[in-house]
Design a protein around this motif. Structure first.
Motif, PDB file in Angstrom:
ATOM      1  N   LYS A 127       1.103  -1.032   0.033  1.00  0.00           N
ATOM      2  CA  LYS A 127      -0.077  -0.006  -0.049  1.00  0.00           C
ATOM      3  C   LYS A 127       0.889   1.257  -0.041  1.00  0.00           C
ATOM      4  O   LYS A 127       2.024   1.371   0.761  1.00  0.00           O
ATOM      5  N   LYS A 128       0.599   2.275  -0.947  1.00  0.00           N
ATOM      6  CA  LYS A 128       1.092   3.614  -1.049  1.00  0.00           C
ATOM      7  C   LYS A 128       1.336   4.260   0.285  1.00  0.00           C
ATOM      8  O   LYS A 128       0.160   4.405   1.127  1.00  0.00           O
ATOM      9  N   LYS A 129       2.391   4.665   0.767  1.00  0.00           N
ATOM     10  CA  LYS A 129       2.406   5.638   2.058  1.00  0.00           C
ATOM     11  C   LYS A 129       2.191   6.884   1.660  1.00  0.00           C
ATOM     12  O   LYS A 129       1.452   7.667   2.456  1.00  0.00           O
ATOM     13  N   TYR A 130       2.437   7.431   0.547  1.00  0.00           N
ATOM     14  CA  TYR A 130       2.237   8.985   0.147  1.00  0.00           C
ATOM     15  C   TYR A 130       1.168   9.045  -1.097  1.00  0.00           C
ATOM     16  O   TYR A 130       1.654   8.627  -2.228  1.00  0.00           O
ATOM     17  N   ILE A 131       0.092   9.277  -0.770  1.00  0.00           N
ATOM     18  CA  ILE A 131      -1.180   9.257  -1.822  1.00  0.00           C
ATOM     19  C   ILE A 131      -1.199  10.731  -2.162  1.00  0.00           C
ATOM     20  O   ILE A 131      -1.327  11.643  -1.675  1.00  0.00           O
ATOM     21  N   VAL A 132      -1.126  10.579  -3.752  1.00  0.00           N
ATOM     22  CA  VAL A 132      -1.214  12.043  -4.367  1.00  0.00           C
ATOM     23  C   VAL A 132      -2.749  12.288  -4.496  1.00  0.00           C
ATOM     24  O   VAL A 132      -3.283  11.708  -5.196  1.00  0.00           O
ATOM     25  N   SER A 133      -3.449  13.677  -3.842  1.00  0.00           N
ATOM     26  CA  SER A 133      -4.655  13.734  -4.165  1.00  0.00           C
ATOM     27  C   SER A 133      -4.709  15.210  -4.492  1.00  0.00           C
ATOM     28  O   SER A 133      -4.642  15.929  -3.698  1.00  0.00           O
ATOM     29  N   LEU A 134      -4.828  15.554  -5.708  1.00  0.00           N
ATOM     30  CA  LEU A 134      -4.762  16.781  -6.369  1.00  0.00           C
ATOM     31  C   LEU A 134      -6.261  17.874  -6.340  1.00  0.00           C
ATOM     32  O   LEU A 134      -7.109  16.963  -6.617  1.00  0.00           O
ATOM     33  N   THR A 135      -6.190  19.046  -6.068  1.00  0.00           N
ATOM     34  CA  THR A 135      -7.330  19.830  -6.077  1.00  0.00           C
ATOM     35  C   THR A 135      -7.558  20.169  -7.641  1.00  0.00           C
ATOM     36  O   THR A 135      -6.555  19.872  -8.362  1.00  0.00           O
ATOM     37  N   PRO A 136      -8.696  20.492  -7.864  1.00  0.00           N
ATOM     38  CA  PRO A 136      -9.035  20.762  -9.338  1.00  0.00           C
ATOM     39  C   PRO A 136      -8.026  21.776  -9.798  1.00  0.00           C
ATOM     40  O   PRO A 136      -7.555  21.896 -10.852  1.00  0.00           O
ATOM     41  N   GLU A 137      -7.680  23.042  -8.953  1.00  0.00           N
ATOM     42  CA  GLU A 137      -6.796  24.010  -9.068  1.00  0.00           C
ATOM     43  C   GLU A 137      -5.441  23.457  -9.494  1.00  0.00           C
ATOM     44  O   GLU A 137      -4.720  24.010 -10.360  1.00  0.00           O
ATOM     45  N   GLU A 138      -4.791  22.733  -8.381  1.00  0.00           N
ATOM     46  CA  GLU A 138      -3.434  22.001  -8.742  1.00  0.00           C
ATOM     47  C   GLU A 138      -3.362  21.307 -10.075  1.00  0.00           C
ATOM     48  O   GLU A 138      -2.502  21.503 -10.686  1.00  0.00           O
ATOM     49  N   ARG A 139      -4.510  20.330 -10.284  1.00  0.00           N
ATOM     50  CA  ARG A 139      -4.524  19.880 -11.455  1.00  0.00           C
ATOM     51  C   ARG A 139      -4.429  20.627 -12.518  1.00  0.00           C
ATOM     52  O   ARG A 139      -3.703  20.438 -13.592  1.00  0.00           O
TER      53      ARG A 139
END
Length: 90
Positions: A3-15
């Motif tokens: 399982k990934k320790k660092y999960i990337v979750s972008l906001t619409p603005e960041e994307r």
């Protein structure tokens, strides 16, 4: 697979900002590659985030680099992330 320790979750603005970075052709290659990694790793996509191995094969970048980019993104708090389009206030 672990399982990934660092999960990337972008906001619409960041994307949107990262997508612009990858299409303008004005940024250094490493920044474009890091943006491409984060866009593919983002769990908020319809298909979910790609695995590090899939990103590595698609972008021809080492898994270690992908892990470092994920880690740096997640550990950098929202407040500490530089706003590339904002002017310094004084």
């Amino acid at each position: 697979m672990a399982k990934k320790k660092y999960i990337v979750s972008l906001t619409p603005e960041e994307r949107q900002e990262l997508e612009q970075l990858t299409t303008t052709g004005k940024a250094p290659a490493y920044k474009v590659n890091h943006a491409r990694i984060l866009l593919k790793a983002d769990i908020n996509q319809k298909e979910g985030g790609w695995t590090d191995e899939s990103i590595s094969q698609a972008l021809d970048i080492s898994v270690a680099t992908i892990e470092r980019v994920r880690q740096r993104f997640v550990e950098t708090s929202e407040e500490e992330r530089p706003e590339p389009t904002s002017a310094a206030t004084a």
